[in-house]
Design a protein around this motif. Structure first.
Motif, PDB file in Angstrom:
ATOM      1  N   UNK A 118       0.830  -1.203   0.000  1.00  0.00           N
ATOM      2  CA  UNK A 118       0.000   0.000   0.000  1.00  0.00           C
ATOM      3  C   UNK A 118       0.868   1.259   0.000  1.00  0.00           C
ATOM      4  N   UNK A 119       1.996   1.207   0.693  1.00  0.00           N
ATOM      5  CA  UNK A 119       2.921   2.341   0.692  1.00  0.00           C
ATOM      6  C   UNK A 119       3.417   2.623  -0.727  1.00  0.00           C
ATOM      7  N   UNK A 120       3.692   1.561  -1.475  1.00  0.00           N
ATOM      8  CA  UNK A 120       4.143   1.721  -2.859  1.00  0.00           C
ATOM      9  C   UNK A 120       3.055   2.397  -3.686  1.00  0.00           C
ATOM     10  N   UNK A 121       1.815   1.958  -3.486  1.00  0.00           N
ATOM     11  CA  UNK A 121       0.698   2.571  -4.213  1.00  0.00           C
ATOM     12  C   UNK A 121       0.554   4.048  -3.863  1.00  0.00           C
ATOM     13  N   UNK A 122       0.697   4.349  -2.571  1.00  0.00           N
ATOM     14  CA  UNK A 122       0.524   5.733  -2.122  1.00  0.00           C
ATOM     15  C   UNK A 122       1.623   6.636  -2.678  1.00  0.00           C
ATOM     16  N   UNK A 123       2.811   6.082  -2.857  1.00  0.00           N
ATOM     17  CA  UNK A 123       3.944   6.881  -3.303  1.00  0.00           C
ATOM     18  C   UNK A 123       3.995   7.026  -4.819  1.00  0.00           C
ATOM     19  N   UNK A 124       3.286   6.143  -5.540  1.00  0.00           N
ATOM     20  CA  UNK A 124       3.354   6.155  -6.996  1.00  0.00           C
ATOM     21  C   UNK A 124       2.221   6.922  -7.634  1.00  0.00           C
ATOM     22  N   UNK A 125       2.314   7.021  -8.948  1.00  0.00           N
ATOM     23  CA  UNK A 125       1.279   7.684  -9.732  1.00  0.00           C
ATOM     24  C   UNK A 125       0.735   6.655 -10.720  1.00  0.00           C
ATOM     25  N   UNK A 127      -2.127   4.358 -12.823  1.00  0.00           N
ATOM     26  CA  UNK A 127      -3.435   4.434 -13.458  1.00  0.00           C
ATOM     27  C   UNK A 127      -4.435   3.604 -12.656  1.00  0.00           C
ATOM     28  N   UNK A 128      -5.725   3.904 -12.828  1.00  0.00           N
ATOM     29  CA  UNK A 128      -6.772   3.240 -12.060  1.00  0.00           C
ATOM     30  C   UNK A 128      -6.727   1.725 -12.227  1.00  0.00           C
ATOM     31  N   UNK A 129      -6.528   1.262 -13.454  1.00  0.00           N
ATOM     32  CA  UNK A 129      -6.494  -0.184 -13.692  1.00  0.00           C
ATOM     33  C   UNK A 129      -5.321  -0.837 -12.978  1.00  0.00           C
ATOM     34  N   UNK A 130      -4.182  -0.144 -12.924  1.00  0.00           N
ATOM     35  CA  UNK A 130      -3.017  -0.694 -12.250  1.00  0.00           C
ATOM     36  C   UNK A 130      -3.242  -0.749 -10.738  1.00  0.00           C
ATOM     37  N   UNK A 131      -3.916   0.256 -10.196  1.00  0.00           N
ATOM     38  CA  UNK A 131      -4.237   0.257  -8.768  1.00  0.00           C
ATOM     39  C   UNK A 131      -5.122  -0.941  -8.439  1.00  0.00           C
ATOM     40  N   UNK A 132      -6.151  -1.156  -9.249  1.00  0.00           N
ATOM     41  CA  UNK A 132      -7.053  -2.288  -9.020  1.00  0.00           C
ATOM     42  C   UNK A 132      -6.288  -3.617  -9.093  1.00  0.00           C
ATOM     43  N   UNK A 133      -5.373  -3.706 -10.043  1.00  0.00           N
ATOM     44  CA  UNK A 133      -4.594  -4.928 -10.206  1.00  0.00           C
ATOM     45  C   UNK A 133      -3.730  -5.192  -8.980  1.00  0.00           C
TER      46      UNK A 133
END
Length: 466
Positions: A118-125, A127-133
């Motif tokens: 989750x930290x990686x997700x929060x720090x990155x930019x 796309x919506x599909x990549x977040x869901x994946x």
């Protein structure tokens, strides 16, 4: 003798010839028209993952608690409603209130690996599909569908019968598609993959014709369990279609209809104040009058759930139909891992005419590391709770693991030739020959599940390993 799940292939031509529609003249008494409820239900206002920040009561919590809950809600499904928010949670004690912990995810429910991701997700930019994946990948690590559920799906017409599980000879489970949500979600729920996206399949069906064929061809099935999610989120018209099916003479061998539900706790108005409550009660009564047993399998985790007038009125409405209510729940750290809580829970249930049925252990899925309690401690809690109540409350069997081979009861520590051992038995099994078979495991103060245990004597393996 071993028992294999039925694999009878109904020829396609035969299956297609089976008309599902119930004849107009069934001989069944007509349903009464829904009557005006004794009191109208308040407006049902749900809040899910996308709207959880709109819950005004959360403003009473400090910022760190709110942010931690929102962080956990990225992974875990969340759904609460106005009734549980206003009646079940002691907001002065939150977030340590047991009902708050039952309804709202906590950041400690995340594993260290999940938290890092989750930290990686929060720090990155991303796309919506990549977040869901990436969120789906986090959930896939949490053992969706434990205890071999995907192997419980039987076959019909040379294919898997979607939305049905048949693990024990006498009991089949049906997952109606419209019932795969709940009035509110429990944070510990082992059916969490039904509510969020994972790579695991979802169990659901809208095919009553195939259900009818399978039940007809399986005369050993005496019990049908409607499960979810929560079938009581369905309207009475859809439930009535399913109930009408069970009046057919060819399904006379299906004697008991169980309905797994949390509605008594999370939306008791379903049984006496919704616009179609009377129709629901009429359907239940008609099944009872036809000689079927209707059993509401209520999930009651804490006695606080039973303190409202609405809960008591719902219980009275159900019992007026001739249906019975049984209660079951797992023991959960942070929620009810206390003997006094369980003793009071069972006493209150017994006084209302609810029969205590099971004390389960938290299944090895989801946030099991957060909620699980070691087997020996659970047994001590169960023993202390049972010792406080009368025999009428001791119908609660426990502590029980609903594991891949079947329901395993922990009987407790014993001494065998000067060595500590843990005694267990099978209450139910994929193979009926395993039932009531006691066995011994090496004593462990850390084991929380059957997979953590080893046979006490290698020469005497567990019954389901022979």
């Amino acid at each position: 003798m071993s028992y294999d799940l039925p694999t009878k292939k109904t020829p396609k031509s035969e299956a297609m010839e089976v008309a599902f529609a119930i004849p107009e003249k069934t001989g069944l008494p007509p349903l009464s028209s829904p009557t005006v409820a004794s009191k109208s239900a308040p407006r049902f206002v749900p809040y899910d993952n996308k709207r959880i920040h709109m819950v005004s009561q959360l403003d009473r919590l400090d910022r760190e608690t709110r942010e931690g809950m929102l962080r956990a809600s990225q992974v875990f499904p969340v759904r609460v409603n106005s009734y549980v928010l206003e009646n079940l949670i002691d907001w002065e004690s939150a977030p340590n209130d047991p009902m708050y912990r039952l309804l709202f995810p906590h950041p400690d429910m995340l594993t260290a690996t999940a938290s890092e991701q989750l930290d990686v997700l929060a720090a990155g930019n991303f796309e919506s599909d990549e977040v869901k994946k990436r969120l789906r990948a986090i959930r896939d690590q949490m053992n969706p569908h434990p205890a071999g559920q995907t192997t419980n799906v039987p076959t019909l017409d040379q294919g898997l019968l979607e939305g049905v599980q048949h693990k024990y000879r006498e009991t089949a489970l049906y997952f109606p598609k419209q019932g795969q949500t709940c009035h509110s979600y429990c944070t510990f729920c082992f059916r969490w993959p039904q509510f969020v996206e994972t790579s695991a399949p979802k169990f659901e069906s809208n095919d009553l014709k195939s259900l009818r064929c399978y039940l007809r061809d399986s005369p050993q099935i005496s019990d049908l369990l409607l499960t979810g999610g929560d079938p009581m989120v369905m309207n009475s018209r859809r439930l009535g279609q399913l109930f009408d099916l069970l009046h057919l003479p060819e399904l006379d061998h299906v004697k008991t209809i169980r309905i797994g539900t949390k509605a008594l706790s999370y939306w008791p108005y379903r049984f006496f104040a919704d616009s179609d409550s009377q129709a629901l009660l009429d359907h239940m009564k008609r099944l009872v009058d036809a000689g079927k047993q209707v059993a509401i399998m209520a999930h009651i985790n804490h006695w606080r759930e039973m303190q409202t007038d609405a809960f008591e009125e719902a219980v009275s409405a159900i019992r007026s139909t001739g249906a019975i209510i049984r209660s079951q729940a797992p023991i959960l750290r942070h929620v009810n891992d206390d003997a006094d809580v369980w003793a009071k829970n069972w006493r209150m249930q017994n006084s209302m005419g609810i029969q205590p049925y099971y004390m389960f252990l938290e299944r090895d899925t989801g946030a099991v590391h957060y909620f699980s309690v070691p087997l020996v401690k659970v047994h001590a809690i169960y023993k202390a709770a049972v010792s406080q109540v009368s025999g009428l409350c001791r119908t609660a069997r426990g502590p029980v693991m609903s594991a891949e081979p079947g329901k395993v009861q922990v009987l407790g520590p014993i001494d065998v030739g000067g060595q500590k051992a843990l005694a267990l038995t099978m209450l139910q099994g994929r193979n009926p020959d395993w039932v009531n078979t006691p066995f011994l495991a090496k004593y462990s103060e850390t084991a929380v599940w059957i997979d953590d245990l080893e046979p006490f004597d290698p020469a005497h393996p567990f019954p389901f390993k022979t």
